[in-house]
Design a protein around this motif. Structure first.
Motif, PDB file in Angstrom:
ATOM      1  N   SER A 186      16.328  -0.140   4.044  1.00 42.57           N
ATOM      2  CA  SER A 186      15.824  -0.333   5.401  1.00 42.57           C
ATOM      3  C   SER A 186      14.344  -0.692   5.452  1.00 42.57           C
ATOM      4  O   SER A 186      13.836  -1.021   6.518  1.00 42.57           O
ATOM      5  N   ILE A 187      13.666  -0.648   4.309  1.00 46.09           N
ATOM      6  CA  ILE A 187      12.250  -1.030   4.249  1.00 46.09           C
ATOM      7  C   ILE A 187      12.137  -2.277   3.388  1.00 46.09           C
ATOM      8  O   ILE A 187      12.476  -2.252   2.208  1.00 46.09           O
ATOM      9  N   ALA A 188      11.665  -3.352   3.957  1.00 46.42           N
ATOM     10  CA  ALA A 188      11.587  -4.628   3.242  1.00 46.42           C
ATOM     11  C   ALA A 188      10.596  -4.566   2.091  1.00 46.42           C
ATOM     12  O   ALA A 188       9.475  -4.082   2.246  1.00 46.42           O
ATOM     13  N   GLY A 189      11.033  -5.032   0.931  1.00 49.63           N
ATOM     14  CA  GLY A 189      10.145  -5.163  -0.216  1.00 49.63           C
ATOM     15  C   GLY A 189       9.833  -3.880  -0.957  1.00 49.63           C
ATOM     16  O   GLY A 189       8.891  -3.830  -1.736  1.00 49.63           O
ATOM     17  N   ASN A 239       4.409   6.228   5.089  1.00 51.52           N
ATOM     18  CA  ASN A 239       4.622   6.254   6.539  1.00 51.52           C
ATOM     19  C   ASN A 239       5.981   5.687   6.912  1.00 51.52           C
ATOM     20  O   ASN A 239       6.663   6.223   7.792  1.00 51.52           O
ATOM     21  N   ASP A 240       6.395   4.598   6.257  1.00 52.46           N
ATOM     22  CA  ASP A 240       7.694   3.996   6.549  1.00 52.46           C
ATOM     23  C   ASP A 240       8.837   4.927   6.155  1.00 52.46           C
ATOM     24  O   ASP A 240       9.834   5.035   6.877  1.00 52.46           O
ATOM     25  N   VAL A 241       8.706   5.600   5.014  1.00 47.28           N
ATOM     26  CA  VAL A 241       9.738   6.546   4.578  1.00 47.28           C
ATOM     27  C   VAL A 241       9.836   7.700   5.580  1.00 47.28           C
ATOM     28  O   VAL A 241      10.932   8.105   5.973  1.00 47.28           O
ATOM     29  N   LEU A 242       8.701   8.199   6.013  1.00 45.59           N
ATOM     30  CA  LEU A 242       8.706   9.290   6.991  1.00 45.59           C
ATOM     31  C   LEU A 242       9.348   8.847   8.304  1.00 45.59           C
ATOM     32  O   LEU A 242      10.128   9.591   8.904  1.00 45.59           O
ATOM     33  N   CYS A 261       0.838  -1.193   0.000  1.00 45.09           N
ATOM     34  CA  CYS A 261       0.000   0.000   0.000  1.00 45.09           C
ATOM     35  C   CYS A 261       0.881   1.253   0.000  1.00 45.09           C
ATOM     36  O   CYS A 261       1.869   1.339   0.736  1.00 45.09           O
ATOM     37  N   LEU A 262       0.527   2.217  -0.834  1.00 40.77           N
ATOM     38  CA  LEU A 262       1.316   3.451  -0.943  1.00 40.77           C
ATOM     39  C   LEU A 262       1.349   4.229   0.367  1.00 40.77           C
ATOM     40  O   LEU A 262       2.370   4.841   0.696  1.00 40.77           O
ATOM     41  N   ASP A 263       0.257   4.212   1.113  1.00 41.06           N
ATOM     42  CA  ASP A 263       0.234   4.921   2.396  1.00 41.06           C
ATOM     43  C   ASP A 263       1.225   4.301   3.377  1.00 41.06           C
ATOM     44  O   ASP A 263       1.864   5.007   4.155  1.00 41.06           O
ATOM     45  N   VAL A 264       1.351   2.991   3.336  1.00 38.16           N
ATOM     46  CA  VAL A 264       2.291   2.304   4.219  1.00 38.16           C
ATOM     47  C   VAL A 264       3.721   2.690   3.854  1.00 38.16           C
ATOM     48  O   VAL A 264       4.547   2.961   4.736  1.00 38.16           O
TER      49      VAL A 264
END
Length: 86
Positions: free
Chosen positions: A42-45, A20-23, A14-17
């Motif tokens: 640092s963010i899986a996948g 949020n992870d990037v932020l 999901c783009l929102d996820v």
């Protein structure tokens, strides 16, 4: 007799996820530019292209729950990085 393996389709992230992870990644090191490749690692996948799109979407003022402007997310186009400015 043969054995058949059914592989489930790859689920889309999901783009929102991703946003949020990037932020969250940027908030861990305020005022320090973090490269798109480091964030993607640092963010899986998540691919670097997805990180760039997320940075483009969240670039601007970051407001708190109270509505005040607390910080700013900037996308450094020359160095291909993002920075959370407090």
């Amino acid at each position: 007799m043969s054995i058949t393996t059914i592989i489930p389709p790859r689920t889309a992230v999901c783009l929102d996820v991703i946003r949020n992870d990037v932020l969250k990644c940027l908030k861990r090191q305020p005022n320090v530019p973090v490269s798109v490749d480091d964030i993607a690692g640092s963010i899986a996948g998540v691919s670097p292209l997805q990180v760039e799109r997320a940075l483009f979407a969240i670039e601007g003022p970051v407001t708190s729950a109270g509505g005040g402007q607390d910080a700013y997310v900037h996308r450094c186009r020359c160095s291909n990085a993002g920075v959370y400015i407090t």
